[in-house]
Every structure is written in C-alpha cells, then in structure tokens.
Design a protein around this motif. Structure first.
Motif, PDB file in Angstrom:
ATOM      1  N   LYS A   1      -9.921   7.327   0.083  1.00 18.75           N
ATOM      2  CA  LYS A   1     -10.870   7.086   1.180  1.00 18.75           C
ATOM      3  C   LYS A   1     -10.217   7.384   2.527  1.00 18.75           C
ATOM      4  CE  LYS A   1     -13.486   3.353   0.960  1.00 18.75           C
ATOM      5  NZ  LYS A   1     -13.895   1.948   0.688  1.00 18.75           N
ATOM      6  N   LYS A   2      -8.960   7.006   2.680  1.00 20.99           N
ATOM      7  CA  LYS A   2      -8.261   7.282   3.934  1.00 20.99           C
ATOM      8  C   LYS A   2      -8.098   8.787   4.147  1.00 20.99           C
ATOM      9  CE  LYS A   2      -5.588   3.007   4.511  1.00 20.99           C
ATOM     10  NZ  LYS A   2      -4.238   2.386   4.425  1.00 20.99           N
TER      11      LYS A   2
ATOM     12  N   THR B   1      -7.999   4.206  -4.722  1.00 20.21           N
ATOM     13  CA  THR B   1      -9.284   4.314  -4.012  1.00 20.21           C
ATOM     14  C   THR B   1      -9.060   4.292  -2.509  1.00 20.21           C
ATOM     15  OG1 THR B   1     -10.466   3.240  -5.838  1.00 20.21           O
ATOM     16  CG2 THR B   1     -11.552   3.249  -3.694  1.00 20.21           C
ATOM     17  N   ASP B   2      -8.212   3.367  -2.075  1.00 17.73           N
ATOM     18  CA  ASP B   2      -7.921   3.252  -0.643  1.00 17.73           C
ATOM     19  C   ASP B   2      -7.258   4.530  -0.120  1.00 17.73           C
ATOM     20  OD1 ASP B   2      -7.659   1.533   1.819  1.00 17.73           O
ATOM     21  OD2 ASP B   2      -5.544   1.971   1.469  1.00 17.73           O
ATOM     22  N   GLN B   3      -6.327   5.078  -0.905  1.00 24.18           N
ATOM     23  CA  GLN B   3      -5.651   6.314  -0.490  1.00 24.18           C
ATOM     24  C   GLN B   3      -6.630   7.480  -0.365  1.00 24.18           C
ATOM     25  OE1 GLN B   3      -2.044   6.654   0.120  1.00 24.18           O
ATOM     26  NE2 GLN B   3      -2.496   4.484   0.318  1.00 24.18           N
TER      27      GLN B   3
ATOM     28  N   THR C   1      -7.387  -0.072  -6.961  1.00 23.97           N
ATOM     29  CA  THR C   1      -7.564  -0.443  -5.551  1.00 23.97           C
ATOM     30  C   THR C   1      -6.730   0.457  -4.649  1.00 23.97           C
ATOM     31  OG1 THR C   1      -7.981  -2.736  -6.186  1.00 23.97           O
ATOM     32  CG2 THR C   1      -7.368  -2.332  -3.893  1.00 23.97           C
ATOM     33  N   PHE C   2      -5.466   0.655  -5.034  1.00 27.85           N
ATOM     34  CA  PHE C   2      -4.543   1.460  -4.227  1.00 27.85           C
ATOM     35  C   PHE C   2      -5.021   2.908  -4.117  1.00 27.85           C
ATOM     36  CE2 PHE C   2      -0.918   4.447  -4.457  1.00 27.85           C
ATOM     37  CZ  PHE C   2      -0.400   4.259  -3.191  1.00 27.85           C
TER      38      PHE C   2
ATOM     39  N   ASN D   1       0.830  -1.213   0.000  1.00 22.14           N
ATOM     40  CA  ASN D   1       0.000   0.000   0.000  1.00 22.14           C
ATOM     41  C   ASN D   1       0.863   1.261   0.000  1.00 22.14           C
ATOM     42  OD1 ASN D   1      -2.661   0.866  -0.213  1.00 22.14           O
ATOM     43  ND2 ASN D   1      -2.808   1.361   1.962  1.00 22.14           N
TER      44      ASN D   1
END
Length: 619
Positions: free
Chosen positions: A520-521, A516-518, A513-514, A60
């Motif tokens: 959202k965080k 989107t996660d970044q 995926t990476f 990540n």
C-alpha cells in the motif's frame, strides 16, 4: 584444555531477544556493523529466533533485508549464523520439504553461513531435512542438543508406596544427550551445540558433557547458555577448562541476567589461562560504545525506563581491583579442581562487582526456563488470576510427564506452561483437568510434533486428541497460505517473490499485515491512489452493525484473532469451530454453543480482543 577458543557473538540476535524483546532497528544494528567487521568473531548470530517475526511486527522492517545488510557490511570477517527449529522452522506446525528447501536456499544466498538447528523434542528425525538442504546449498549445519532436566516429581504418598509406585526413572542422562549428538553427527552435522536455553546446566554437568562429547565425537562442540539462574559464567568457564571448541557470549551491555555471559569476562579468564580467542577486543570496545547508547534507547522505548546497567569495563585498559582479580584466579583454580561451589561463588562475586543481575532463585529452584516463568506470570495477569500461579507451577511436572516429558524449550515450554495454567484454572472453576486445552497441546499429545522422550499413555492420548495411536503430522495435507491480489495497492500480489512467499508461510498473520502495508505504501508513493479510492476504503471498513438478537459467541480470554472459520450466512453446528484465538502464545479454538446461521461478525483476523468480546452472532 585447548590453546585457542572460538567465540560466537549473540548480541544482535539472542542478546537483544533475551534482554530487549528483539527491538533493535536496522538503523541501530547499522551503527555497530563497521566495528563488528573489525572484531573478527568466529561467528555472529544475527538472524532466526524471534528476529524475523519481531522486526516485521514491531518495526515494520523486512527480515531478508536485515540479513542481507549485515552480510554486506561484515563480509567474510565473521560467519553469520541463525537459529531454526528444524521442521517447524519458526512456527508451531511442521513444514513441507519444499518450504524448508526454499528457506535454507534463500537464507544462504542472503549471506547466512551457519544454521543452528534444534528440535523442541530432541527428535532427530525433525532436523534431517534442514541438515540436508543447509549442506546442499553450501552452509554449515550446527545441530543443537537441547539440555533439559527431569522434573522434581512429588514424593509418592503412603498408599502409593504400598502399591509399589515409585518416582519415574531419570530420562535426561549423559547417555541420552550423547546418543542424540552421535545421531546428529551421523546425519552430517558440522558441529554440535550443547544448547542450554534455560541456563540450568551447572558447571560439573557441562564439564562432564563436554569431555564426553569430545571423546566420542569428531566434530567441534559449542556451548550455549544463559545467566538467569546464576550458573552461566561459571558453567562457561567449566566448559572452557574441559576443552570446548566454541562458546557463545554477548558484548558487555547486552550480557548477563537473562542473556549469555559477557565476552569481556571470558577474555579475562582466557588470558589468564593462555587461551587465544582470536577476537579484536579494541573493536569490541567500540561496539560497546554504541551498545551503551542503544541500550538506553531500547530501555526507554520498550520498557519506558532505564534498567540498571553494568559498570563500564574495558579489559584492555581498566585495571581490576586486587580482590576481584583474586576472584578470577579463584574461579579458574576451582574450575580446574572441579570444585563447583567455589567456582559458582567466585563467579557470583565477579558479576556482583560489575553490577550484573543477581541469580533468579525462583527460576533456579523451579528448574524451568525464565521465559516460561515470565510468560506464565504475564498470562495470569491478563486473566486477572495471579493467585493461581503457585498451583500452576506445581502442575508443570504432571502436565509435562503426561505429554511425554518434552524438553522445556520453545515451543514446548510455552505449550506445557500454558496448559498448566489452563489446568489450574479448570481446577479453580471445579472442572476436570484438560477441560480447556490449546490446539498445540492436542497436537503435541497426538504426535504431530514428533516422538516425545517418554511414550504417552494411549488412554491419555485418546482423552486429549481422540486417537490412541501416535499420529505424526501429515505434510501432504499442508495448504499454502493464500496470496491474493490487493485492490487497495493497485492489484499487485500480496507476496511478489519467493522470499515474500516464505515470510507469508512462516509468519502468516504478521507477514500478511507487513506485506499489505508495504504494498500500500509503494502504491501510494507511486501517486496512483486517488482520494476517491481512499474514501471507498473508509466506507467499506465501517461495518453495518445491527442490534444483536441471537446467540453471542464470545472469547474466554484476551488474545488475537488469527483465523475466522466462517463467514456471514454460513450455517454452523453446535460445537463447531468458528474462530481461532491466539492467547497465551497458543492457538485456542473458539466454538459456537448453538446451531444456526452466522448473522454478524464483529472482528477481523488480526484484531486484539479482550475477555468476553463478542466475535459474532449466530441465530
């Protein structure tokens, strides 16, 4: 033989990729960087290859941050290098010049000095644009000729001989490799690398190639190899004696086995030969102090146990036993006398003394890359069909020749290996060869990857790809990846800048995926996301699955869903592609066996699925 030799350190890219599945975190890299700044390697390979994909997928972490952080720490003490597959960059499809331009510009702006550029087919046309843009933005173009060998063809049978059939003539001659190198030099290459990605080049062959290149080229020559089949250290010494300008090595605890030879052993050889390598070995010893701990951490986290490691060795402070000192001298004399058998024997004794892995005889005898072999084994284990491995290995020369005899390097090694597995499985099931084939194999045979070393039979191309004529990939039809707004992250764009757009283009599923996660965080950290929003997302994630009454579309083998081609309510035809499955590192088309409407879809893009998983219902 030159009085100086440049060293390219591979530890932070190829070294960790070969031995530790590319799992070094930024924090682990950072522990080594102060000592790398003091080591003064000519160059450090730190990026490209599997690094950008793996650090997003498993750690990540942002690939651009990795490169920029290393550059900030090391500065101009060493040139930073990366590996690129020419027009394919990191993927399986050729990219447009616009993307290659953006990638090269951003890489060089982020601190890259040298781009090592290769093409899996040794098709020089596929590296032209990367050379152009690397040099345009102030970088050095290191063009790699991929070393490979002709297959061991089975002997023609009695009746075949009667009909006048003979084994195919050798293709990968010294003249073939020199011809490729000269074409690359004419295009503006700043150096040429003999890239032996499989470790298959024996000492006498690399010695001859280095001398041939030095005689006929006006730019430096680098030698890159691996130790898997047991030639690595001996071939590096042979290349040094033959006058090579640069060799690739790893630091002690990341060297040997599937990786490149250790710089410490090369240092001992060079000291005896009176060759200056220009590296601060005291700083290398400090790097190794960190790498020993990191090796343990990676072994435990990646493999679940500690693998044997070489015994500690610092050539500045440790005295060699007389019998091992004698082996170093014997190896040098053998290299100078071109006595290959003695050279290999002496180097094996040196490596065995220090506890480096023994040669992999299976890979050596099969003459295929170690990674290709382990991929095939892993694929067959997934399919619970390990018993067909010998037959799949037998089919490699046949499949490879039919596909134009591509060099066995990523991605063509995976394409050929996976297709050999598919053919063996077809045969076992009583089906004709090539009943099942990956999208990549079809593209290779069609001509989308470029010109193969041997012309493909038009009838075979028609059978596999539906066309008789070689059909290059049409980049004008390239479609950029979607860059939607993310409601769950406050409506920001998935890719916010050019570097993120490039990640999305080069690694679509992993980057999606990476990123989107970044996002959202970041949104959650801002305190803007409410509990009610979270509940709404949870509710939306729960699919309203009804009982299945129609036709089930299932997957034939385990893998990952990388694309859904239809949505609920769409009409589909019999044989229409409805999904794409990444399995055995290849893209496999999943089709519907019936015509009808899509009633339910049970998976999402990115899901890992087992054999016979139901993807969707069609009725």
């Amino acid at each position: 033989m030159a009085k100086s030799l440049k060293i390219r350190d591979l530890t932070l890219r190829d070294g960790q990729q070969s031995s530790f599945a590319t799992r070094m975190s930024q924090a682990q890299v950072d522990r080594c960087l102060p000592f790398y700044k003091d080591a003064h390697f000519y160059a450090m390979e730190v990026w490209g290859g599997a690094v950008p994909d793996s650090i997003m997928r498993y750690l990540n972490e942002n690939p651009w941050t990795r490169l920029e952080t290393i550059h900030k720490a090391v500065g101009d003490a060493s040139k930073l290098t990366a590996l690129s597959r020419g027009r394919n960059l990191f993927g399986y499809s050729p990219y447009t010049d616009k993307i290659i331009d953006g990638f090269c510009r951003n890489a060089i702006e982020s601190g890259l000095n040298i781009m090592r550029i290769f093409d899996a087919l040794n098709d020089v046309n596929n590296i032209k644009s990367t050379i152009k843009y690397v040099k345009q933005y102030g970088g050095m173009a290191d063009c790699a000729v991929c070393y490979t060998v002709d297959p061991k063809y089975p002997e023609p049978g009695f009746f075949a001989k009667l009909m006048g059939k003979k084994k195919p003539k050798p293709v990968f001659t010294d003249e073939y490799f020199l011809g490729k190198a000269k074409q690359m030099e004419a295009l503006g290459a700043d150096m040429i690398t003999i890239k032996d990605m499989s470790g298959l080049i024996p000492p006498h062959r690399v010695s001859g190639l280095v001398k041939l290149f030095k005689k006929n080229l006006n730019i430096p020559v680098d030698f890159h190899t691996h130790c898997t089949p047991g030639y690595g250290l001996a071939s590096v010494l042979a290349a040094i004696v033959a006058g090579v300008d640069v060799v690739d090595t790893n630091c002690w605890y990341f060297a040997g086995g599937p990786a490149a030879p250790a710089i410490e052993l090369v240092y001992v050889f060079c000291k005896k030969l009176g060759i200056d390598i220009g590296v601060n070995m005291e700083a290398v010893a400090k790097i190794n102090t960190q790498l020993k701990e990191i090796r343990h951490e990676l072994n435990v986290s990646v493999f679940g146990k500690d693998k044997p490691e070489p015994k500690p060795f610092n050539p500045l402070t440790d005295e060699l036993p007389k019998e091992i000192e004698a082996e170093f001298d014997r190896a040098i004399q053998a290299a100078q006398n071109e006595d290959e058998a003695t050279l290999i024997d002496a180097c094996h004794k040196i490596e065995a003394y220090f506890g480096f892995p023994a040669p992999n005889e299976l890979v050596k005898n099969a003459e295929i890359p170690g990674g290709m072999y382990t991929n095939m084994v892993a694929q067959l284990q997934q399919l619970k069909a390990e018993e067909i491995l010998p037959r799949a290995m037998e089919l490699i020369p046949t499949v490879r020749l039919a596909a134009g005899l591509p060099p066995l390097v990523t991605p063509t090694s995976q394409i050929v290996g996976a297709q050999a597995v598919q053919c063996a499985m077809d045969e076992k099931a009583g089906r004709p060869f090539y009943t099942n084939k990956s999208s990549q194999f079809v593209a290779l045979v069609k001509g989308e990857y470029g010109e193969t070393p041997v012309k493909i039979d038009p009838e075979f191309r028609l059978k596999i790809a539906g066309v008789r004529e070689e059909t290059p990939y049409d980049t004008s039809k390239y479609q950029m990846q979607p860059n939607p707004e993310l409601p769950e992250a406050g409506g920001v764009k998935l890719a916010a800048n050019e570097k993120e757009v490039l990640l999305l283009e080069l690694f679509p599923l992993v980057a999606k995926t990476f990123l989107t996660d970044q996002k959202k965080k970041a949104f959650a950290a801002s305190g803007a996301q409410t509990a009610s929003q979270e509940k709404a997302e949870e509710k939306a994630a729960k699919a309203d699955v009804k009982a299945i009454t129609g036709h089930k579309v299932t997957v034939p083998l385990p893998g990952r869903v990388i694309a859904l081609r239809v949505k609920v309510g769409d009409s589909v035809k019999n044989g229409q592609e409805v999904a794409v499955l990444e399995a055995m590192k290849m893209e496999n088309s999943i089709t519907s066996d019936v015509a009808g409407k899509v009633k339910q879809i049970f998976v999402q893009e990115g899901d890992n699925v087992a054999t016979d998983t139901i993807l969707m219902e069609v009725e």
